[in-house]
Motif scaffolding. Structure first.
Motif, PDB file in Angstrom:
ATOM      1  N   ARG A 191       0.780  -1.117  -0.090  1.00 21.80           N
ATOM      2  CA  ARG A 191       0.301   0.585  -0.615  1.00 21.80           C
ATOM      3  C   ARG A 191       0.846   1.318  -0.203  1.00 21.80           C
ATOM      4  O   ARG A 191       2.271   1.329   0.275  1.00 21.80           O
ATOM      5  N   ASN A 192       0.285   2.313  -0.517  1.00 27.31           N
ATOM      6  CA  ASN A 192       1.081   3.904  -0.300  1.00 27.31           C
ATOM      7  C   ASN A 192       1.467   3.855   1.619  1.00 27.31           C
ATOM      8  O   ASN A 192       0.410   4.013   1.858  1.00 27.31           O
ATOM      9  N   ASP A 234       6.390   5.736  -3.108  1.00 29.69           N
ATOM     10  CA  ASP A 234       6.024   5.855  -2.238  1.00 29.69           C
ATOM     11  C   ASP A 234       4.662   4.515  -1.611  1.00 29.69           C
ATOM     12  O   ASP A 234       4.395   4.765  -1.287  1.00 29.69           O
ATOM     13  N   THR A 235       5.985   3.411  -1.785  1.00 28.76           N
ATOM     14  CA  THR A 235       5.161   2.938  -1.253  1.00 28.76           C
ATOM     15  C   THR A 235       5.733   1.826  -0.377  1.00 28.76           C
ATOM     16  O   THR A 235       7.105   2.287  -0.091  1.00 28.76           O
ATOM     17  N   ASP A 279       3.401  12.280   1.192  1.00 34.32           N
ATOM     18  CA  ASP A 279       3.033   9.962   2.254  1.00 34.32           C
ATOM     19  C   ASP A 279       4.678   9.762   1.029  1.00 34.32           C
ATOM     20  O   ASP A 279       3.916   9.103  -0.549  1.00 34.32           O
ATOM     21  N   ARG A 280       5.769  10.582   0.746  1.00 32.63           N
ATOM     22  CA  ARG A 280       6.929  10.098  -0.110  1.00 32.63           C
ATOM     23  C   ARG A 280       7.751  10.398   0.820  1.00 32.63           C
ATOM     24  O   ARG A 280       7.666  11.423   1.799  1.00 32.63           O
TER      25      ARG A 280
END
Length: 520
Positions: A27-28, A119-120, A141-142
């Motif tokens: 998931r991210n 990003d994961t 989110d990175r």
């Protein structure tokens, strides 16, 4: 019925847990820093060696995450933390948005060569467990993956399994990058390429295929990459697992892929048109395609003058013959063909066998098995004790067996000579194959004498001729016959005459030198 339902329910719960775990990995990432850190702790079950260093850049919360022992803490402190703590443009950074701030840190503030922006959670976990460190910034989110790998590794030493009198003293180690560098030191060719694969669903180890573009045949390279991509396993702890996955025939006693600890041998194979497989975590590099004639070659053949190299290679062929056939010939001659033995020798053998309660086959089988037990015990014991056990054990057991009348002195001589001959074969895996085939020849000799040996020999030849290694006939250049390749087969001609690569490999560039065997 109830037990079956309980088992199915338990199995479904286990599969659901595995599926949820895989989803969590793929998931991210989230924008909240604390949630990402909690996910990392949950994923790794909060181990003691997990280091999370939280700090602030002005008003921006961030963190560095790494695993102690896998990452270089000095690099993290000097090239990351100090650069982030000592910032001249604080006012500008305070006004920057988080996404822009991450890009600014990536481009200007972190002085590390290898940086990735991902990003994961899957990419994050792979880098973290491989020795990298992770930089996280709140509101983004990175993350940045920093190449800070450094762990304890064995220093470069002389190869244990392939010791030479004359030649380089360095051998491969368990570090993939170090092994690649050692090959590059041997071959400073821009056409030397390394193609990376990832092996193991759980371990995710790095594997590299080394080859020289413009020499290796494209079909061979395409085939090895296809077989490596088809490997489906949780872990490959050693290159032997890779060898068994990609070899042509797993039923054959002969190894279709060579293994070596020597960078000079691997580099020489690459220049011939072969490829090498380097797996992270093992010092044994795989070399293919392999042939039966190549198993008798040693790097030392080329470091000595051609007369010496030819003599040593001839001795190895003789040793292979003795390893496979000597006990079988003894059984056949003593049991069926006494008339073929010279009279004086026949009387001597008959006198020594007087009182021995076993037939020749059982006698040879007992002594050969005992020798294999001593050999295995000597290999597994500590080096200082193993050699003593092998020598003393062989002498004591052999003398005691002769004194007790269990075996004849001639049988002890035959088995001892066979054991010594097997040690002259350069490759350990090939020597094991010959020792295994020896028992088949002994069994054939016990039933049919010399006729059984001949039939068994024909069967082995049929098998070798039909065997292939990545499309290359295992019996080449004997069959199919390439006479021009015989100058480096039974004989080792002078080096100036070795100006052609093996034709059976079908290299794109067949010429190995500019001189046509001319003397300098």
């Amino acid at each position: 019925m109830a037990r079956r339902l309980f088992k199915n329910k338990k199995k479904n719960q286990k599969e659901q847990a595995i599926h949820e775990n895989n989803e969590n990995f793929s998931r991210n990432l989230k924008k909240d820093l604390s949630e990402n850190l909690n996910d990392i702790r949950t994923m790794l079950d909060s181990p003691n060696d997990l280091v999370i260093r939280e700090f602030h850049i002005n008003e921006h919360a961030c963190a560095i995450v790494y695993i102690e022992g896998l990452s270089d803490t000095t690099t993290i402190e000097e090239n990351v933390l100090k650069n982030l703590e000592v910032i001249e443009r604080k006012d500008q950074l305070a006004e920057e948005e988080n996404s822009n701030l991450l890009a600014l840190i990536h481009e200007e503030l972190i002085s590390i060569t290898g940086i990735q922006n991902v990003d994961t959670m899957d990419e994050l976990s792979l880098s973290l467990l491989s020795g990298g460190s992770v930089f996280l910034l709140d509101g983004v989110d990175r993350v940045l993956l920093l190449d800070t790998k450094k762990w304890e590794s064995r220093s470069i030493e002389e190869p244990v399994s392939e010791s030479l009198i004359r030649g380089p003293r360095e051998g491969f180690v368990e570090n993939l990058r170090t092994n690649m560098v050692m090959i590059r030191r041997q071959l400073r060719d821009p056409n030397l390429h390394f193609k990376t694969h990832e092996i193991g669903r759980r371990s995710k180890k790095k594997l590299v295929v080394a080859y020289i573009s413009g020499i290796i045949h494209p079909d061979i390279l395409k085939e090895v990459n296809r077989r490596l991509e088809a490997i489906d396993t949780d872990d490959a702890p050693e290159s032997g697992f890779i060898e068994q996955w990609i070899e042509d025939s797993f039923l054959s006693p002969f190894p279709q892929i060579e293994n070596s600890e020597r960078p000079d041998k691997a580099a020489s194979a690459l220049t011939q048109g072969k490829f090498a497989i380097i797996l992270d975590g093992t010092p044994f590099v795989l070399i293919a395609p392999a042939t039966i004639g190549g198993t008798f070659q040693s790097p030392e053949d080329y470091y000595e003058r051609w007369l010496i190299g030819t003599l040593l290679r001839g001795l190895r062929y003789l040793a292979a013959f003795l390893t496979m056939f000597l006990p079988a010939l003894y059984i056949a001659l003593v049991s069926y063909h006494q008339g073929m033995i010279p009279s004086q020798l026949a009387f001597s053998i008959a006198a020594t066998r007087q009182g021995v309660p076993f037939p020749a086959f059982i006698e040879a089988l007992l002594m050969a098995t005992t020798m294999e037990l001593l050999r295995e015990a000597g290999a597994r014991l500590p080096k200082t004790i193993g050699q003593t056990i092998g020598i003393v054990g062989g002498l004591v057991i052999g003398e005691a067996a002769v004194s007790a009348g269990i075996v004849s002195p001639v049988m002890v001589i035959v088995v001892a000579l066979t054991a010594v001959a097997s040690f002259t074969i350069p490759q350990y895996s090939v020597a094991i194959s010959f020792r295994l085939i020896r028992f088949g020849f002994m069994l054939a000799a016990a039933f049919l004498g010399l006729y059984g040996i001949i039939l068994a020999y024909i069967m082995v030849n049929i098998h070798i001729v039909n065997l292939k290694s990545f499309g290359v006939p295992y019996s080449a250049p004997f069959a199919p016959t390439f006479f021009k390749d015989w100058n480096d087969l039974l004989l080792r001609v002078p080096v100036p005459m070795l100006n052609r690569r093996p034709k059976y490999l079908q290299p794109e560039d067949n010429k190995a030198g500019d001189r046509e065997g001319k003397q300098v």
